[in-house]
Write a protein that holds these residues in place. Structure first.
Motif, PDB file in Angstrom:
ATOM      1  N   GLU A  95       0.820  -1.211   0.000  1.00 50.74           N
ATOM      2  CA  GLU A  95       0.000   0.000   0.000  1.00 50.74           C
ATOM      3  C   GLU A  95       0.852   1.258   0.000  1.00 50.74           C
ATOM      4  OE1 GLU A  95      -4.273  -1.418   1.872  1.00 50.74           O
ATOM      5  OE2 GLU A  95      -2.839  -0.396   3.201  1.00 50.74           O
ATOM      6  N   TYR A 122      -5.777   1.026  -1.721  1.00 50.14           N
ATOM      7  CA  TYR A 122      -5.978   0.164  -0.558  1.00 50.14           C
ATOM      8  C   TYR A 122      -6.176  -1.285  -1.005  1.00 50.14           C
ATOM      9  CZ  TYR A 122      -6.605   4.758   1.437  1.00 50.14           C
ATOM     10  OH  TYR A 122      -6.410   6.062   1.796  1.00 50.14           O
ATOM     11  N   LYS A 123      -5.454  -2.203  -0.391  1.00 56.80           N
ATOM     12  CA  LYS A 123      -5.417  -3.590  -0.833  1.00 56.80           C
ATOM     13  C   LYS A 123      -5.744  -4.565   0.310  1.00 56.80           C
ATOM     14  CE  LYS A 123      -3.997  -1.765  -4.652  1.00 56.80           C
ATOM     15  NZ  LYS A 123      -4.908  -1.616  -5.805  1.00 56.80           N
TER      16      LYS A 123
END
Length: 230
Positions: A95, A122-123
């Motif tokens: 991120e 955002y992951k």
């Protein structure tokens, strides 16, 4: 005439290929069914916390390793991560790179092209998915003395193996997406990989969250992606 089970070519054993010939009708039906199966494959970013057995991940990796490679060097390493602490560290580092990309590296046109995909910096899938498979390419190998041993067509070979892996994941009833935070040097550091390996691709693997929605997109028709010379 009985075929030999093997022959020797340039001092190396070659075994008899086991042909799996199909009739014309079977060929058409089987290829169409496989296409329809793969056409259902989608990149998924929301994952359920349902566990996936390690045995399945091992089989997926073995399937990927059947891919052809230059001089059969098999220049790849598949790192499978289920450890929650390590996944959190991978997400944090990924991120950080994604934030830099979205805020300064990507062009306005690139960002515009990504809008229909619904992606952002955002992951959460890096922690939510039960497994992460990080594909590393071996730019060269090392012999027992630590000396460099050449590999050939590394990017092409690893790219093909990654495609086989994605296909195997879908065939197993699981989902994934191709994640390539750039640069990806942090993955080699976090996973303590040797200096001859470079991160190529990161694939979260698991079951989709219920319900999950994906972009309403269409694949290009055959006329737009091919030319036939008959």
């Amino acid at each position: 005439m009985t075929s030999k089970s093997h022959i020797v070519v340039n001092g190396h054993t070659h075994v008899l290929y086991k042909e799996n010939a199909l009739s014309k009708e079977e060929l058409i039906v089987k290829s169409e069914a496989f296409y329809k199966h793969l056409d259902e494959r989608r990149s998924v970013r929301e994952y359920a916390d349902t566990p996936v057995p390690k045995e399945v991940i091992e089989t997926l990796i073995k399937t990927a390793s059947t891919a052809p490679s230059g001089a059969h060097k098999q220049p790849w390493t598949f790192c499978a991560v289920s450890n929650a602490t390590l996944k959190a560290k991978i997400r944090e580092a990924a991120e950080a790179e994604e934030k830099e990309s979205y805020e300064s590296r990507m062009s306005d046109r690139w960002l515009k092209d990504l809008e229909p995909m619904g992606t952002n910096m955002y992951k959460p899938f890096l922690e939510d998915a039960p497994w992460l498979i990080i594909v590393f390419k071996k730019v060269h190998d090392l012999d027992s003395d630590g000396k460099k041993v050449n590999n050939y067509y590394v990017n092409e070979s690893v790219g093909i193996a990654a495609g086989v892996l994605i296909t195997a994941i879908h065939n197993a009833g699981l989902v994934t997406l191709t994640h390539t935070p750039s640069p990806m040097n942090f993955l080699a550091k976090l996973l303590e990989r040797p200096s001859n390996e470079r991160a190529f691709l990161l694939l979260p693997v698991g079951y989709p969250m219920t319900p999950t929605y994906v972009p309403d997109i269409e694949r290009k028709p055959i006329e737009a992606i091919s030319e036939f010379y008959e």
